[in-house]
Design an enzyme around this catalytic site. Structure first.
Site, PDB file in Angstrom:
ATOM      1  N   GLU A 149       0.865  -1.190   0.000  1.00 64.10           N
ATOM      2  CA  GLU A 149       0.000   0.000   0.000  1.00 64.10           C
ATOM      3  C   GLU A 149       0.899   1.236   0.000  1.00 64.10           C
ATOM      4  OE1 GLU A 149       0.120   2.082   2.680  1.00 64.10           O
ATOM      5  OE2 GLU A 149       1.494   0.789   3.810  1.00 64.10           O
ATOM      6  N   GLY A 258       9.204  12.083   9.904  1.00 67.42           N
ATOM      7  CA  GLY A 258       9.022  11.199  11.057  1.00 67.42           C
ATOM      8  C   GLY A 258       7.906  10.244  10.704  1.00 67.42           C
ATOM      9  N   CYS A 261       6.491   5.225   9.198  1.00 65.84           N
ATOM     10  CA  CYS A 261       7.004   4.517   8.009  1.00 65.84           C
ATOM     11  C   CYS A 261       8.427   4.877   7.617  1.00 65.84           C
ATOM     12  CB  CYS A 261       6.078   4.772   6.830  1.00 65.84           C
ATOM     13  SG  CYS A 261       4.516   3.924   7.032  1.00 65.84           S
TER      14      CYS A 261
HETATM   15  C1  UDX Z   1       4.548   7.693   3.872  1.00 65.18           C
HETATM   16  C2  UDX Z   1       4.449   7.514   2.347  1.00 65.18           C
HETATM   17  O1  UDX Z   1       4.178   8.770   1.721  1.00 65.18           O
HETATM   18  C3  UDX Z   1       3.381   6.506   1.998  1.00 65.18           C
HETATM   19  O2  UDX Z   1       3.337   6.306   0.599  1.00 65.18           O
HETATM   20  C4  UDX Z   1       3.711   5.208   2.703  1.00 65.18           C
HETATM   21  O3  UDX Z   1       2.731   4.264   2.437  1.00 65.18           O
HETATM   22  C5  UDX Z   1       3.845   5.433   4.208  1.00 65.18           C
HETATM   23  O4  UDX Z   1       4.804   6.440   4.478  1.00 65.18           O
HETATM   24  P1  UDX Z   1       3.166   9.048   5.724  1.00 65.18           P
HETATM   25  O5  UDX Z   1       4.079   8.453   6.764  1.00 65.18           O
HETATM   26  O6  UDX Z   1       1.709   9.119   5.991  1.00 65.18           O
HETATM   27  O7  UDX Z   1       3.313   8.245   4.335  1.00 65.18           O
HETATM   28  O8  UDX Z   1       3.695  10.536   5.514  1.00 65.18           O
HETATM   29  P2  UDX Z   1       4.118  11.522   4.331  1.00 65.18           P
HETATM   30  O9  UDX Z   1       3.014  12.421   3.970  1.00 65.18           O
HETATM   31  O10 UDX Z   1       4.747  10.772   3.219  1.00 65.18           O
HETATM   32  O11 UDX Z   1       5.204  12.391   5.114  1.00 65.18           O
HETATM   33  C6  UDX Z   1       6.283  11.756   5.789  1.00 65.18           C
HETATM   34  C7  UDX Z   1       7.089  12.736   6.594  1.00 65.18           C
HETATM   35  O12 UDX Z   1       7.859  13.570   5.740  1.00 65.18           O
HETATM   36  C8  UDX Z   1       6.289  13.683   7.486  1.00 65.18           C
HETATM   37  O13 UDX Z   1       6.935  13.755   8.746  1.00 65.18           O
HETATM   38  C9  UDX Z   1       6.353  15.010   6.748  1.00 65.18           C
HETATM   39  O14 UDX Z   1       6.210  16.113   7.608  1.00 65.18           O
HETATM   40  C10 UDX Z   1       7.739  14.931   6.142  1.00 65.18           C
HETATM   41  N1  UDX Z   1       7.955  15.779   4.958  1.00 65.18           N
HETATM   42  C11 UDX Z   1       7.208  15.600   3.827  1.00 65.18           C
HETATM   43  C12 UDX Z   1       8.944  16.744   4.971  1.00 65.18           C
HETATM   44  O15 UDX Z   1       9.643  16.919   5.979  1.00 65.18           O
HETATM   45  N2  UDX Z   1       9.158  17.508   3.862  1.00 65.18           N
HETATM   46  C13 UDX Z   1       8.435  17.352   2.726  1.00 65.18           C
HETATM   47  O16 UDX Z   1       8.692  18.071   1.753  1.00 65.18           O
HETATM   48  C14 UDX Z   1       7.418  16.373   2.712  1.00 65.18           C
END
Ligand code: UDX
Length: 447
Positions: A149, A258, A261
């Protein structure tokens, strides 16, 4: 179709409700009886856009039911989605597969002949093959497929209903046909469908997460250089992101990633590559991880510097506890890590978050919390912007200046409108930006 979804955490709950909504009969299974009772009453265990309505609707329709029994699940259906957690092991960077293994062992004696077990959990490459061997002992003729997923917290329902692609790793045409039938409405809507072997499918997931984590750490590394050089990382990000080969998403400089995942997935991937003798190929992931951790240290360091060398007995208002906006999840939250580090160095830290306060309180009971933004910033010597909730972009800096002791802001998510905060009398520092802004040459903001 009849399906079971085993594990009702983030992925499982959303998958079960979405599968029921597109017309399947679904049995959700979990060992947590309390969670199953609340799901059976149609109550969502997590804050996720659209999930409460979806659960209420599908439970009321009778198409979504829940149970704590794997044996009941094995009898209910011949297609089983495994959505249990694969956390980081406590003794290494590798993934802990004990929950996945327990599901396979619990199902095996009860499986109907010819069942298909479909993994959705993020696992080390080779897991599907290993589980297939494990099931072979039970002589059920069961097959194992992998169907990762890609849902993001905050848009999990939308991502499941309208995925950008479906990836399935199968070892037979029959398994492929079952999965095409499961996802028929999505295929009809034109969602790209990649059918491959299980190892490739398993790797697609960790490769995608590694790429995104690398993109974030790349811009944060640039942000460190920008700060040292007196350049502006947000302008740089906009300028390089305009190149369609690079793209603007996941290029926001700041406190870094963070959540449940990215951090554990890149570590587990590196550990697995090492086991396979391909560790050298992904050595850069260790650096991606280090750059990410350094953003938290940088934020703490900069806070200390802004407060004249020590945070001892100073009041700090923290905006944000969730690991990202749109979520109440605080697992490996950069915001909470910074808040805790400052508190440990003697600051009085008060944290606000629009959704994650309960989870934050449970995870870090030693911090003080506030239900509204002015309360969190009352008498503050410094305000930190640590999670980019849209609410924080709507703050009136003039009104907030009236409640703090010192109008001093560190924007660690580079999301606030610096000029308006400055105009309201704030001294603003943002990660990756010079203290006094350089003119934005050839960018949207320039004229
Ligand atoms: C992620 C993946 O996007 C998803 O496809 C996978 O299935 C699970 O892990 P998620 O953990 O929900 O999803 O968060 P995501 O929106 O991808 O953001 C991850 C982290 O990166 C967050 O802490 C966010 O704040 C940070 N981030 C994101 C940044 O620091 N800078 C950015 O430009 C984008």
């Amino acid at each position: 179709m009849r399906l079971t979804v085993i594990g009702t955490g983030y992925v499982g709950t959303v998958h079960a409700a979405c599968m029921a909504d597109i017309g399947h009969e679904v049995l959700g299974i979990d060992i947590d009886a309390e969670r199953i009772a609340s799901l059976s009453a149609g109550r969502a265990p997590i804050h996720e856009a659209g999930l409460s309505e979806l659960l209420a609707r599908t439970v009321a329709s009778g198409r979504l039911r829940f149970s704590t029994s794997l044996a009941a699940g094995a009898l209910f259906a011949t297609t089983h989605f495994v959505c249990v957690g694969t956390p980081q092991r406590s003794d290494s960077d590798a993934a802990d597969l004990r929950f996945v293994d327990a599901v396979i062992d619990g199902l095996a004696p009860h499986l109907r002949h010819g069942s298909l077990v479909v993994g959705k959990s993020t696992v080390p490459v080779g897991t599907a093959e290993r589980l297939a061997r494990r099931l072979a002992g039970a002589a059920t003729g069961a097959e194992v497929a992998w169907n990762p997923e890609f849902l993001r917290e905050g848009s999990a329902v939308q991502d499941t209903m309208h995925p950008e692609r479906l990836v399935v790793g199968v070892t037979s045409e029959r398994a492929d046909a079952v999965l095409r039938e499961v996802y028929e409405p999505m295929l009809r809507a034109g969602v790209p469908y990649v059918s491959t072997d299980p190892a490739t499918a398993e790797l697609v997931k960790v490769a995608a997460n590694s790429f995104l984590a690398t993109k974030i750490s790349f811009i944060n590394a640039m942000s460190e250089v920008c700060e040292a050089a007196g350049a502006d990382a947000t302008v740089l990000a906009r300028a390089i992101g305009a190149d369609s080969r690079i793209g603007p998403l996941f290029l926001e400089p700041g406190l870094g990633f963070g959540g449940s995942c990215f951090p554990k997935d890149i570590r587990a991937f590196a550990a697995r590559a090492e086991e396979l003798g391909a560790g050298a190929a992904v050595v850069f992931l260790h650096e991606v991880d280090r750059i990410n951790t350094r953003q938290r240290l940088r934020t703490v360091e900069t806070s200390r510097r802004l407060l004249g060398g020590s945070v001892m007995a100073r009041r700090i208002g923290v905006l944000g506890a969730a690991f990202k906006p749109g979520s109440d999840d605080v697992r490996d939250s950069p915001a909470l890590a910074v808040a805790m580090a400052l508190q440990e160095q003697g600051a009085f830290v008060r944290v606000h978050d629009p959704e994650a306060l309960d989870n934050a309180r449970a995870a870090c009971p030693e911090l003080a919390y506030a239900l509204d933004i002015p309360k969190a910033c009352e008498d503050a010597d410094l305000v930190l912007h640590l999670t980019s909730w849209p609410e924080y972009r709507r703050i009136d800096p003039v009104a907030l200046a009236a409640v703090v002791r010192e109008p001093l802001l560190l924007d660690a998510r580079t999301g606030l409108d610096e000029p308006s905060w400055r105009a309201a009398g704030w001294t603003v520092h943002a990660l990756g930006r010079p203290m006094r802004r350089t003119p934005e040459l050839a960018s949207g903001g320039a004229s």
